[in-house]
Design a protein around this motif. Structure first.
Motif, PDB file in Angstrom:
ATOM      1  N   UNK A 156       1.015  -1.079  -0.209  1.00  7.85           N
ATOM      2  CA  UNK A 156      -0.063   0.066  -0.094  1.00  7.85           C
ATOM      3  C   UNK A 156       0.946   1.097  -0.094  1.00  7.85           C
ATOM      4  N   UNK A 157       1.900   1.316   0.886  1.00  6.75           N
ATOM      5  CA  UNK A 157       2.676   2.457   0.833  1.00  6.75           C
ATOM      6  C   UNK A 157       3.384   2.543  -0.582  1.00  6.75           C
ATOM      7  N   UNK A 158       3.983   1.445  -1.155  1.00  4.19           N
ATOM      8  CA  UNK A 158       4.544   1.361  -2.621  1.00  4.19           C
ATOM      9  C   UNK A 158       3.308   2.019  -3.595  1.00  4.19           C
ATOM     10  N   UNK A 159       2.216   1.784  -3.428  1.00  2.91           N
ATOM     11  CA  UNK A 159       1.132   2.198  -4.111  1.00  2.91           C
ATOM     12  C   UNK A 159       0.951   3.682  -4.118  1.00  2.91           C
ATOM     13  N   UNK A 160       1.089   4.247  -2.927  1.00  2.69           N
ATOM     14  CA  UNK A 160       0.892   5.896  -2.699  1.00  2.69           C
ATOM     15  C   UNK A 160       2.056   6.400  -3.179  1.00  2.69           C
ATOM     16  N   UNK A 161       3.287   5.843  -2.982  1.00  2.00           N
ATOM     17  CA  UNK A 161       4.497   6.592  -3.379  1.00  2.00           C
ATOM     18  C   UNK A 161       4.774   6.547  -4.929  1.00  2.00           C
ATOM     19  N   UNK A 162       4.447   5.254  -5.428  1.00  2.13           N
ATOM     20  CA  UNK A 162       4.369   5.159  -7.238  1.00  2.13           C
ATOM     21  C   UNK A 162       3.683   6.166  -7.928  1.00  2.13           C
ATOM     22  N   UNK A 163       2.430   6.292  -7.202  1.00  2.00           N
ATOM     23  CA  UNK A 163       1.341   7.153  -8.199  1.00  2.00           C
ATOM     24  C   UNK A 163       1.744   8.647  -7.717  1.00  2.00           C
ATOM     25  N   UNK A 202      -4.696  -4.044   5.910  1.00  2.00           N
ATOM     26  CA  UNK A 202      -4.715  -3.082   4.851  1.00  2.00           C
ATOM     27  C   UNK A 202      -5.566  -2.414   3.964  1.00  2.00           C
ATOM     28  N   UNK A 203      -6.696  -3.361   3.757  1.00  2.00           N
ATOM     29  CA  UNK A 203      -7.973  -3.035   3.302  1.00  2.00           C
ATOM     30  C   UNK A 203      -8.640  -1.799   3.775  1.00  2.00           C
ATOM     31  N   UNK A 204      -8.572  -1.698   5.358  1.00  2.00           N
ATOM     32  CA  UNK A 204      -9.178  -0.721   6.029  1.00  2.00           C
ATOM     33  C   UNK A 204      -8.314   0.569   5.720  1.00  2.00           C
ATOM     34  N   UNK A 205      -7.055   0.315   5.832  1.00  2.00           N
ATOM     35  CA  UNK A 205      -6.278   1.314   5.527  1.00  2.00           C
ATOM     36  C   UNK A 205      -6.365   2.022   4.095  1.00  2.00           C
ATOM     37  N   UNK A 206      -6.489   1.129   3.199  1.00  2.00           N
ATOM     38  CA  UNK A 206      -6.622   1.658   1.803  1.00  2.00           C
ATOM     39  C   UNK A 206      -7.912   2.481   1.920  1.00  2.00           C
ATOM     40  N   UNK A 207      -8.849   2.180   2.304  1.00  2.00           N
ATOM     41  CA  UNK A 207     -10.126   2.947   2.444  1.00  2.00           C
ATOM     42  C   UNK A 207     -10.092   4.339   3.052  1.00  2.00           C
ATOM     43  N   UNK A 231      -1.333  11.083   2.979  1.00  2.00           N
ATOM     44  CA  UNK A 231      -1.866  10.090   2.514  1.00  2.00           C
ATOM     45  C   UNK A 231      -1.103   8.949   3.500  1.00  2.00           C
ATOM     46  N   UNK A 232       0.252   8.959   3.557  1.00  2.00           N
ATOM     47  CA  UNK A 232       0.979   7.924   4.491  1.00  2.00           C
ATOM     48  C   UNK A 232       0.604   7.902   6.021  1.00  2.00           C
ATOM     49  N   UNK A 233       0.201   9.099   6.588  1.00  2.00           N
ATOM     50  CA  UNK A 233      -0.189   9.256   7.804  1.00  2.00           C
ATOM     51  C   UNK A 233      -1.663   8.875   8.119  1.00  2.00           C
ATOM     52  N   UNK A 234      -2.601   8.850   6.863  1.00  2.00           N
ATOM     53  CA  UNK A 234      -3.882   7.997   6.886  1.00  2.00           C
ATOM     54  C   UNK A 234      -3.808   6.784   7.005  1.00  2.00           C
ATOM     55  N   UNK A 235      -2.806   6.274   6.454  1.00  2.00           N
ATOM     56  CA  UNK A 235      -2.707   4.708   6.288  1.00  2.00           C
ATOM     57  C   UNK A 235      -2.305   4.216   7.690  1.00  2.00           C
ATOM     58  N   UNK A 236      -1.196   5.024   7.976  1.00  2.00           N
ATOM     59  CA  UNK A 236      -0.536   4.546   9.429  1.00  2.00           C
ATOM     60  C   UNK A 236      -1.302   4.732  10.407  1.00  2.00           C
ATOM     61  N   UNK A 237      -2.120   5.708  10.608  1.00  2.00           N
ATOM     62  CA  UNK A 237      -3.406   5.807  11.570  1.00  2.00           C
ATOM     63  C   UNK A 237      -4.358   4.759  11.495  1.00  2.00           C
ATOM     64  N   UNK A 238      -4.732   4.309  10.428  1.00  2.00           N
ATOM     65  CA  UNK A 238      -5.947   3.318  10.196  1.00  2.00           C
ATOM     66  C   UNK A 238      -5.190   2.128  10.746  1.00  2.00           C
ATOM     67  N   UNK A 239      -3.973   1.900  10.224  1.00  2.00           N
ATOM     68  CA  UNK A 239      -3.198   0.595  10.658  1.00  2.00           C
ATOM     69  C   UNK A 239      -3.091   0.475  12.276  1.00  2.00           C
ATOM     70  N   UNK A 240      -3.036   1.628  12.839  1.00  2.00           N
ATOM     71  CA  UNK A 240      -2.829   1.674  14.221  1.00  2.00           C
ATOM     72  C   UNK A 240      -3.815   1.040  15.222  1.00  2.00           C
ATOM     73  N   UNK A 241      -4.752   1.073  14.630  1.00  2.00           N
ATOM     74  CA  UNK A 241      -6.130   0.511  15.227  1.00  2.00           C
ATOM     75  C   UNK A 241      -5.872  -1.031  15.643  1.00  2.00           C
ATOM     76  N   UNK A 242      -5.417  -1.850  14.421  1.00  2.00           N
ATOM     77  CA  UNK A 242      -5.326  -3.206  14.753  1.00  2.00           C
ATOM     78  C   UNK A 242      -3.868  -3.794  14.614  1.00  2.00           C
ATOM     79  N   UNK A 243      -2.967  -2.831  14.644  1.00  2.00           N
ATOM     80  CA  UNK A 243      -1.519  -3.264  14.566  1.00  2.00           C
ATOM     81  C   UNK A 243      -0.946  -2.132  15.413  1.00  2.00           C
TER      82      UNK A 243
END
Length: 521
Positions: free
Chosen positions: A274-281, A313-318, A479-491
């Motif tokens: 997911x991080x790669x998708x964000x960076x590559x785009x 990661x699906x939740x983080x993607x959303x 975008x990276x922070x949004x992914x990290x914060x969403x991930x922090x709920x389950x990891x």
């Protein structure tokens, strides 16, 4: 070593640092903890050298600029005095014979003309655009971090973690955990301070490509050649039954996954994808890479994300998609007309919370997860009960749990596996540093998010008027922070390795951008 060669060395080492924090489990599975320790020593030494070199270059540059400014001021003053001399001579000779005074005046003028002040040395101080565009020579002259403008929340959190040794239930483990936390922070500061923004993008993207490519090759080798699950090289379990979670890879690539890659964990590999998708785009939209190659790597990242089958990661993607939509909407509005956007965002958060409360079982089913989120509810209950015994300052910082001390040796055990995290970063901080730690950690995360939001939605203000076009890469921190914060709920990975490094890098970069705005690609 020339400036160009120096920047090449720094970028290569930075890519190695990014790879290590992203794929630390790869080094541990390959060479054991001693091998990983050797890698960590290399990272520490290289980071210290890089930061010291950057500081030395900044001081030398400041001294050279001061000397140039003094020489320029002296030359200007001398030229002013010499140019004033002919005017005084002309005033005195006005009472003399005109024909006699003309050649004298002309000679004097000629003398002044030939003794004019020397041209000041050309100032090659890097401009904002030079540095932001990653020019190799000018980037080498980029100023070091101004520690007075360093994010105070980082200092406060690390200070509390260090002081927690005094009341820790396990002081030895706390000392070890804090040491590792400081080492990880040092690596993050090396990346944030020594690299320009384009170099950060470039080195992070390079490390992500290495992780994805090696993961694909590894999984293909296991599935085609070995055709059996693979354990880490440094562990010998004998004839004992090994839990599935202990395997490096299950070899399920040809079956459609889930795959674990070189990082030995599908949730971690999925988040890397997911991080790669964000960076590559971002790189593609900013035209920082060739379109064909960029699309190939983007396709690989999407494929790896799908093969991990990670619900987390699906939740983080959303969350990332939602943050992107709101940011693009905000860019279309004047900063004084964004109240409807904030109301919609707040209503969306409340709606998601209500949906989770009312339809959690159905939503978990859609994600392919059990009603207890694969045992997370039990882990959260155990952590909460323990945290309530020391609610204010916690049990002492340890970062990643150590399995040889109480209470972590049997705090979270499921199907024969002793888990070493709370699977929620916020609960982990509460357990270890109490409510005070949660407050400081929240201040660190959300102050960084605040700066990242306005960096993403406001036009760059590089002069008096804000007429600069929006920068594509300015969206990346948000975008990276949004992914990290969403991930922090389950990891709890926001507290360790790549999660902590990305958080610290973004905190420092957004703070510097706030105080000294520079163009971004």
């Amino acid at each position: 070593m020339s400036a160009v060669q120096s920047r090449l060395v720094i970028r290569l080492f930075a890519t190695f640092v990014w790879f290590t924090v992203l794929a630390g489990q790869f080094w541990r599975n390959l060479g054991g903890w001693w091998g990983f320790g050797a890698i960590a020593v290399i990272v520490v030494i290289g980071s210290v050298i890089g930061l010291s070199t950057q500081r030395h270059n900044a001081r030398r540059r400041a001294t050279a600029n001061a000397a140039t400014a003094t020489a320029t001021a002296t030359a200007t003053a001398t030229a002013t005095r010499l140019n004033a001399a002919p005017a005084n001579a002309s005033a005195v000779s006005s009472h003399a014979d005109t024909e006699a005074s003309v050649p004298v005046h002309a000679d004097g003028a000629a003398a002044v003309s030939t003794t004019a002040a020397p041209t000041p040395a050309q100032d090659d101080t890097p401009t904002d655009r030079d540095i932001a565009r990653g020019n190799t020579y000018q980037a080498a002259l980029a100023p070091a971090l101004n520690w007075r403008k360093f994010p105070k929340t980082i200092t406060a959190f690390l200070l509390l973690a260090t002081l927690s040794i005094a009341w820790s239930y396990y002081p030895g483990a706390s000392a070890l955990g804090i040491t590792l936390q400081l080492i990880t922070t040092l690596a993050a500061l090396f990346l944030a301070v020594t690299l320009t923004w384009p170099e950060l993008l470039r080195t992070l993207a390079g490390a992500l490509r290495w992780v994805l490519a090696l993961s694909l090759v590894f999984e293909l080798f296991v599935a085609v050649v070995i055709r059996n699950p693979v354990l880490p090289f440094f562990v010998d379990y004998g004839n004992a039954k090994v839990p599935d979670a202990f395997y490096w890879s299950q070899g399920l690539l040809l079956a459609g996954g889930p795959i674990e890659g070189i990082v030995a964990n599908r949730n971690l590999l999925g988040f890397i994808a997911l991080t790669a998708i964000i960076v590559f785009i971002v790189q593609l939209r900013a035209r920082l890479v060739k379109r064909g190659a960029g699309l190939v790597w983007l396709g690989l990242a999407v494929g790896m994300l799908l093969l991990t089958r990670s619900a987390t990661v699906t939740v983080s993607l959303v969350a990332v998609v939602a943050a992107l939509l709101f940011a693009l909407w905000a860019r279309r509005l004047h900063d004084q007309h964004r109240r409807p956007l904030y109301l919609v965002a707040a209503a969306s958060v409340l709606a998601v919370a209500a949906a989770l409360a009312l339809f959690s079982s159905q939503l978990f089913g859609l994600l392919g997860r059990s009603e207890d989120l694969t045992g997370r509810f039990d882990i959260w209950a155990s952590v909460t009960n323990l945290a309530q015994e020391r609610p204010v300052f916690g049990w002492g910082w340890v970062s990643y749990w150590v399995p040889w001390v109480e209470p972590f040796n049997d705090l979270a055990v499921r199907k024969g596996v002793t888990y070493l995290q709370a699977h929620n970063a916020w609960l982990d901080v509460w357990l270890q540093l109490g409510i005070v730690g949660v407050i400081l950690f929240a201040a660190l995360v959300f102050s960084t998010l605040w700066r990242a939001w306005f960096l993403a939605v406001d036009r760059p203000r590089l002069g008096i008027e804000d007429t600069e076009p929006f920068a594509v890469s300015a969206l990346l921190p948000l975008l990276l922070l949004a992914a990290l914060i969403a991930q922090s709920v389950a990891e709890s990975r926001l507290l360790i390795e790549s999660g902590w490094v990305i958080l610290i890098v973004l905190a420092v970069v957004t703070k510097r951008q706030q105080h000294a705005p520079r163009p971004m690609p």
